[in-house]
Design a protein around this motif. Structure first.
Motif, PDB file in Angstrom:
ATOM      1  N   SER A 222       0.826  -1.212   0.000  1.00 39.97           N
ATOM      2  CA  SER A 222       0.000   0.000   0.000  1.00 39.97           C
ATOM      3  C   SER A 222       0.858   1.259   0.000  1.00 39.97           C
ATOM      4  O   SER A 222       0.566   2.232  -0.710  1.00 39.97           O
ATOM      5  CB  SER A 222      -0.923   0.006   1.223  1.00 39.97           C
ATOM      6  OG  SER A 222      -1.812  -1.085   1.190  1.00 39.97           O
ATOM      7  N   CYS A 243      -0.702 -13.051   1.045  1.00 38.31           N
ATOM      8  CA  CYS A 243      -2.102 -13.437   1.293  1.00 38.31           C
ATOM      9  C   CYS A 243      -2.222 -14.935   1.520  1.00 38.31           C
ATOM     10  O   CYS A 243      -2.978 -15.391   2.384  1.00 38.31           O
ATOM     11  CB  CYS A 243      -2.981 -13.020   0.115  1.00 38.31           C
ATOM     12  SG  CYS A 243      -3.095 -11.240  -0.124  1.00 38.31           S
ATOM     13  N   GLU A 250      -9.955 -12.647   0.981  1.00 45.02           N
ATOM     14  CA  GLU A 250     -10.572 -11.508   0.312  1.00 45.02           C
ATOM     15  C   GLU A 250      -9.524 -10.570  -0.276  1.00 45.02           C
ATOM     16  O   GLU A 250      -9.680 -10.063  -1.401  1.00 45.02           O
ATOM     17  CB  GLU A 250     -11.474 -10.742   1.291  1.00 45.02           C
ATOM     18  CG  GLU A 250     -12.739 -11.485   1.670  1.00 45.02           C
ATOM     19  CD  GLU A 250     -13.572 -11.878   0.447  1.00 45.02           C
ATOM     20  OE1 GLU A 250     -13.685 -11.040  -0.486  1.00 45.02           O
ATOM     21  OE2 GLU A 250     -14.090 -13.003   0.412  1.00 45.02           O
ATOM     22  N   GLU A 251      -8.456 -10.323   0.490  1.00 46.11           N
ATOM     23  CA  GLU A 251      -7.389  -9.458  -0.006  1.00 46.11           C
ATOM     24  C   GLU A 251      -6.732 -10.070  -1.238  1.00 46.11           C
ATOM     25  O   GLU A 251      -6.403  -9.367  -2.202  1.00 46.11           O
ATOM     26  CB  GLU A 251      -6.342  -9.217   1.087  1.00 46.11           C
ATOM     27  CG  GLU A 251      -6.803  -8.340   2.232  1.00 46.11           C
ATOM     28  CD  GLU A 251      -7.593  -9.122   3.279  1.00 46.11           C
ATOM     29  OE1 GLU A 251      -7.921 -10.305   3.024  1.00 46.11           O
ATOM     30  OE2 GLU A 251      -7.892  -8.536   4.348  1.00 46.11           O
ATOM     31  N   ARG A 253      -8.107 -12.201  -3.412  1.00 40.95           N
ATOM     32  CA  ARG A 253      -9.025 -12.081  -4.556  1.00 40.95           C
ATOM     33  C   ARG A 253      -8.983 -10.676  -5.152  1.00 40.95           C
ATOM     34  O   ARG A 253      -8.967 -10.490  -6.381  1.00 40.95           O
ATOM     35  CB  ARG A 253     -10.448 -12.398  -4.098  1.00 40.95           C
ATOM     36  CG  ARG A 253     -10.724 -13.882  -3.846  1.00 40.95           C
ATOM     37  CD  ARG A 253     -12.100 -14.031  -3.233  1.00 40.95           C
ATOM     38  NE  ARG A 253     -12.461 -15.427  -3.026  1.00 40.95           N
ATOM     39  CZ  ARG A 253     -13.317 -15.837  -2.098  1.00 40.95           C
ATOM     40  NH1 ARG A 253     -13.873 -14.950  -1.287  1.00 40.95           N
ATOM     41  NH2 ARG A 253     -13.606 -17.119  -1.980  1.00 40.95           N
ATOM     42  N   LYS A 254      -8.962  -9.680  -4.266  1.00 35.61           N
ATOM     43  CA  LYS A 254      -8.944  -8.283  -4.725  1.00 35.61           C
ATOM     44  C   LYS A 254      -7.672  -7.978  -5.513  1.00 35.61           C
ATOM     45  O   LYS A 254      -7.721  -7.362  -6.590  1.00 35.61           O
ATOM     46  CB  LYS A 254      -9.063  -7.342  -3.520  1.00 35.61           C
ATOM     47  CG  LYS A 254      -9.098  -5.864  -3.892  1.00 35.61           C
ATOM     48  CD  LYS A 254      -9.165  -4.993  -2.647  1.00 35.61           C
ATOM     49  CE  LYS A 254      -9.113  -3.511  -3.016  1.00 35.61           C
ATOM     50  NZ  LYS A 254      -9.086  -2.643  -1.813  1.00 35.61           N
ATOM     51  N   LEU A 255      -6.522  -8.434  -4.994  1.00 37.53           N
ATOM     52  CA  LEU A 255      -5.250  -8.192  -5.675  1.00 37.53           C
ATOM     53  C   LEU A 255      -5.210  -8.874  -7.033  1.00 37.53           C
ATOM     54  O   LEU A 255      -4.740  -8.307  -8.025  1.00 37.53           O
ATOM     55  CB  LEU A 255      -4.086  -8.695  -4.805  1.00 37.53           C
ATOM     56  CG  LEU A 255      -3.658  -7.818  -3.640  1.00 37.53           C
ATOM     57  CD1 LEU A 255      -2.664  -8.560  -2.753  1.00 37.53           C
ATOM     58  CD2 LEU A 255      -3.031  -6.524  -4.151  1.00 37.53           C
ATOM     59  N   ASP A 257      -7.709  -9.656  -8.974  1.00 32.67           N
ATOM     60  CA  ASP A 257      -8.583  -8.946  -9.912  1.00 32.67           C
ATOM     61  C   ASP A 257      -7.953  -7.627 -10.360  1.00 32.67           C
ATOM     62  O   ASP A 257      -8.017  -7.257 -11.544  1.00 32.67           O
ATOM     63  CB  ASP A 257      -9.951  -8.690  -9.279  1.00 32.67           C
ATOM     64  CG  ASP A 257     -10.759  -9.973  -9.089  1.00 32.67           C
ATOM     65  OD1 ASP A 257     -10.461 -10.965  -9.796  1.00 32.67           O
ATOM     66  OD2 ASP A 257     -11.654  -9.989  -8.226  1.00 32.67           O
ATOM     67  N   GLU A 258      -7.339  -6.892  -9.405  1.00 25.42           N
ATOM     68  CA  GLU A 258      -6.712  -5.614  -9.746  1.00 25.42           C
ATOM     69  C   GLU A 258      -5.550  -5.802 -10.715  1.00 25.42           C
ATOM     70  O   GLU A 258      -5.329  -4.964 -11.598  1.00 25.42           O
ATOM     71  CB  GLU A 258      -6.212  -4.912  -8.477  1.00 25.42           C
ATOM     72  CG  GLU A 258      -7.302  -4.246  -7.666  1.00 25.42           C
ATOM     73  CD  GLU A 258      -6.735  -3.459  -6.497  1.00 25.42           C
ATOM     74  OE1 GLU A 258      -5.504  -3.554  -6.272  1.00 25.42           O
ATOM     75  OE2 GLU A 258      -7.503  -2.770  -5.810  1.00 25.42           O
ATOM     76  N   ASP A 261      -7.425  -6.286 -14.116  1.00 26.34           N
ATOM     77  CA  ASP A 261      -8.358  -5.252 -14.559  1.00 26.34           C
ATOM     78  C   ASP A 261      -7.793  -3.842 -14.468  1.00 26.34           C
ATOM     79  O   ASP A 261      -8.010  -3.017 -15.364  1.00 26.34           O
ATOM     80  CB  ASP A 261      -9.651  -5.334 -13.741  1.00 26.34           C
ATOM     81  CG  ASP A 261     -10.317  -6.702 -13.857  1.00 26.34           C
ATOM     82  OD1 ASP A 261     -10.091  -7.370 -14.885  1.00 26.34           O
ATOM     83  OD2 ASP A 261     -11.028  -7.104 -12.915  1.00 26.34           O
ATOM     84  N   LYS A 262      -7.044  -3.565 -13.391  1.00 26.59           N
ATOM     85  CA  LYS A 262      -6.556  -2.207 -13.178  1.00 26.59           C
ATOM     86  C   LYS A 262      -5.189  -1.969 -13.804  1.00 26.59           C
ATOM     87  O   LYS A 262      -4.935  -0.914 -14.393  1.00 26.59           O
ATOM     88  CB  LYS A 262      -6.506  -1.908 -11.675  1.00 26.59           C
ATOM     89  CG  LYS A 262      -6.128  -0.477 -11.334  1.00 26.59           C
ATOM     90  CD  LYS A 262      -6.201  -0.250  -9.829  1.00 26.59           C
ATOM     91  CE  LYS A 262      -5.808   1.181  -9.469  1.00 26.59           C
ATOM     92  NZ  LYS A 262      -5.879   1.421  -7.998  1.00 26.59           N
TER      93      LYS A 262
END
Length: 424
Positions: A222, A243, A250-251, A253-255, A257-258, A261-262
């Protein structure tokens, strides 16, 4: 032109230019040969490198100076011919810090880190002052071996000689400390660096993950994002590994996807492996299987192995048995898969099947890969390999020797009020 091609990552074009020069009858000098050797090394064309060595250097067509000698050492090392590189180095009429650095770096690249440290010691005995590139290679060797004492000595040498701690050398120091388990020292070096690039941040993120500090790793991730440094695939791999170690589903999965996608980074097989391991450890076996099925590339055996380990943990024996059989068929010479499959059968109380797996392993002549560990004692690296060849008598004799050393140490240090029995 040849040198320009090589420096800009086009060694093949550099060699074509060299051949064109020869066809036009232009004679090569030492600088030309050095550039051609660099191109051959970059392409791992040992046969061209050997031809250049024989035709130009051994024949005396060009003078064997320190630059040509260093280029030969570098070429042979990049081609994996470490013995030839060492022979050239020993025969060099003169050597400088670049020559020594090529030998040290070559040994590190080939995974022969103990030899790299020995060469570095000889370099110091020869009264040559290493530069930052040499020290970076030495620190990498220390990191691979877990040679903390020698790594600390290099750090002290950097401070004593006021060597500039740039991002490359600083990252090597951080990597050495985290791989030796010294997180506080790594953080100290990180904070001391005047500028931090992507590789410096990635070393801290991966190092904290490696040492089990998942939250600390994600905190650094971060901080890196806030500093404006964009992550690459290796950075995401370190964060996903954190993770996985911390069970932060959850963290993770978010990473994941980012990443796609990001940042528009396509996950590699290693990233999928981290996600499968994370989901499997947390008990999301069906989601892990679905992720494997959606992979754009063929899943590696290690990914199936991670899922198999999760099946053993969560006692999903039906899926575990299926995956275990698949792994044995994929890699019939890998002892680890047989052991995991046998464990699956044992958990399911299928004694006959477990015995059958062990028997199959024995009939095929597949031995367990011996465990290897090492320890640094007084600056020396000692290797230990597991063995089943010791008899009970030899083991007892060894334990008796260890016990006598412990008792002797207690008496030498005059430790009072200690009541230890042999049974303990």
């Amino acid at each position: 032109m040849i040198d320009g091609y090589v420096r800009n990552g086009s060694p093949a074009e550099g060699l074509e230019c060299f051949l064109l020069m020869r066809s036009m009858g232009v004679k090569a000098d030492e600088v030309t040969v050095v550039s051609a050797l660099s191109a051959a090394g970059s392409l791992c064309y040992a046969w061209i490198g050997k031809w250049l060595h024989g035709f130009y250097v051994e024949s005396g067509r060009v003078r064997w100076d320190v630059f040509v000698g260093s280029a030969l050492v570098d070429m042979y090392m990049k081609c994996g011919h470490s013995d030839d590189a060492r022979q050239v180095f020993d025969e060099m009429p003169t050597r400088n810090v670049v020559s020594w650095s090529c030998l040290v770096a070559g040994y590190v690249q080939l995974g022969r880190c103990k030899e790299a440290l020995l060469v570095f010691q000889d370099m110091l005995i020869d009264n040559l002052r290493p530069h930052s590139k040499t020290l970076t290679s030495v620190l990498t060797a220390c990191a691979q071996l877990g040679a903390l004492d020698q790594g600390k000595w290099v750090h002290a040498y950097i401070d004593r000689n006021l060597i500039e701690l740039n991002s490359i050398l600083g990252t090597a120091l951080i990597d050495m400390y985290v791989k030796c388990g010294c997180i506080n020292e790594a953080c100290f070096v990180f904070d001391k660096l005047p500028s931090k690039d992507l590789y410096t941040w990635t070393a801290m993120i991966s190092g904290l993950a490696m040492n089990g500090d998942a939250l600390g790793s994600l905190s650094f991730f971060s901080r890196m994002m806030c500093s404006g440094v964009k992550p690459n695939k290796v950075t995401f791999l370190g964060a996903l590994s954190a993770c996985s170690h911390g069970g932060l589903v959850e963290e993770g999965r978010k990473l994941f996807d980012e990443m796609r996608d990001k940042y528009h980074l396509d996950p590699d097989v290693d990233h999928y492996g981290c996600m499968v391991d994370l989901l499997g450890r947390a008990g999301y076996l069906e989601e892990a299987v679905k992720l494997i099925e959606e992979m754009p590339m063929e899943p590696s055996p290690s990914i199936w192995g991670a899922l198999l380990g999760a099946c053993v943990i969560h006692k999903n024996m039906e899926l575990g048995e299926y995956i275990g059989n698949q792994l044995v068929n994929l890699q019939p010479d890998h002892s680890g898969w047989y052991s995991l499959l046998a464990n699956v059968h044992l958990e399911h109380r299928k004694w006959d099947k477990a015995a059958s797996v062990r028997k199959s392993m024995k009939m095929k002549g597949i031995d367990k890969i011996p465990g290897v560990s090492w320890i640094e004692v007084n600056g020396l690296i000692r290797d230990f390999v597991t063995s089943e060849s010791l008899s009970d008598w030899e083991l007892c004799e060894m334990m008796d020797t260890v016990w006598r050393h412990i008792v002797s140490s207690i008496y030498d240090h005059k430790v009072d009020n200690i009541n230890i029995s042999a049974g303990d």
